[in-house]
Write a protein that holds these residues in place. Sequence first.
Motif, PDB file in Angstrom:
ATOM      1  N   UNK A   1     -48.124  10.954 -65.581  1.00  0.00           N
ATOM      2  CA  UNK A   1     -47.610   9.899 -66.444  1.00  0.00           C
ATOM      3  C   UNK A   1     -47.401   8.613 -65.640  1.00  0.00           C
ATOM      4  N   UNK A   2     -46.864   8.763 -64.430  1.00  0.00           N
ATOM      5  CA  UNK A   2     -46.621   7.588 -63.585  1.00  0.00           C
ATOM      6  C   UNK A   2     -47.928   6.904 -63.168  1.00  0.00           C
ATOM      7  N   UNK A   3     -48.981   7.682 -62.982  1.00  0.00           N
ATOM      8  CA  UNK A   3     -50.274   7.095 -62.616  1.00  0.00           C
ATOM      9  C   UNK A   3     -51.009   6.525 -63.819  1.00  0.00           C
ATOM     10  N   UNK A   4     -50.510   6.779 -65.021  1.00  0.00           N
ATOM     11  CA  UNK A   4     -51.147   6.251 -66.216  1.00  0.00           C
ATOM     12  C   UNK A   4     -52.284   7.111 -66.744  1.00  0.00           C
ATOM     13  N   UNK A   5     -52.377   8.350 -66.286  1.00  0.00           N
ATOM     14  CA  UNK A   5     -53.438   9.241 -66.744  1.00  0.00           C
ATOM     15  C   UNK A   5     -53.202   9.723 -68.174  1.00  0.00           C
ATOM     16  N   UNK A   6     -51.933   9.788 -68.569  1.00  0.00           N
ATOM     17  CA  UNK A   6     -51.588  10.204 -69.933  1.00  0.00           C
ATOM     18  C   UNK A   6     -50.613   9.191 -70.510  1.00  0.00           C
ATOM     19  N   UNK A   7     -50.608   9.077 -71.838  1.00  0.00           N
ATOM     20  CA  UNK A   7     -49.687   8.129 -72.469  1.00  0.00           C
ATOM     21  C   UNK A   7     -48.360   8.818 -72.775  1.00  0.00           C
ATOM     22  N   UNK A   8     -47.431   8.042 -73.338  1.00  0.00           N
ATOM     23  CA  UNK A   8     -46.079   8.544 -73.572  1.00  0.00           C
ATOM     24  C   UNK A   8     -46.053   9.691 -74.575  1.00  0.00           C
ATOM     25  N   UNK A   9     -46.845   9.589 -75.644  1.00  0.00           N
ATOM     26  CA  UNK A   9     -46.867  10.659 -76.650  1.00  0.00           C
ATOM     27  C   UNK A   9     -47.368  11.972 -76.051  1.00  0.00           C
ATOM     28  N   UNK A  10     -48.438  11.883 -75.278  1.00  0.00           N
ATOM     29  CA  UNK A  10     -48.971  13.091 -74.658  1.00  0.00           C
ATOM     30  C   UNK A  10     -47.988  13.648 -73.632  1.00  0.00           C
ATOM     31  N   UNK A  11     -47.303  12.772 -72.914  1.00  0.00           N
ATOM     32  CA  UNK A  11     -46.303  13.216 -71.946  1.00  0.00           C
ATOM     33  C   UNK A  11     -45.210  14.030 -72.625  1.00  0.00           C
TER      34      UNK A  11
END
Length: 65
Positions: free
Chosen positions: A43-53
């Motif tokens: 999540x911190x690297x931006x590989x997934x968005x907030x909803x997916x997190x």
Amino acid sequence: MTLAMVAFWALVVFAVLALFRTQRSGESTPDRRDPMQILDERFARGEIDEDEYHARASVLRASVH
């Protein structure tokens, strides 16, 4: 000449054994990171968005209990 040949083969055997010992010791300590830590890093690297997190975090929390 014979002594040099014995020393050479002893060095080869020593190098091969040292190589295998190094590889085996690396395999005995696998990287055992916490799944939530991995998710946080992605999540911190931006590989997934907030909803997916949040979706994946809830699945992980449910599987722990």
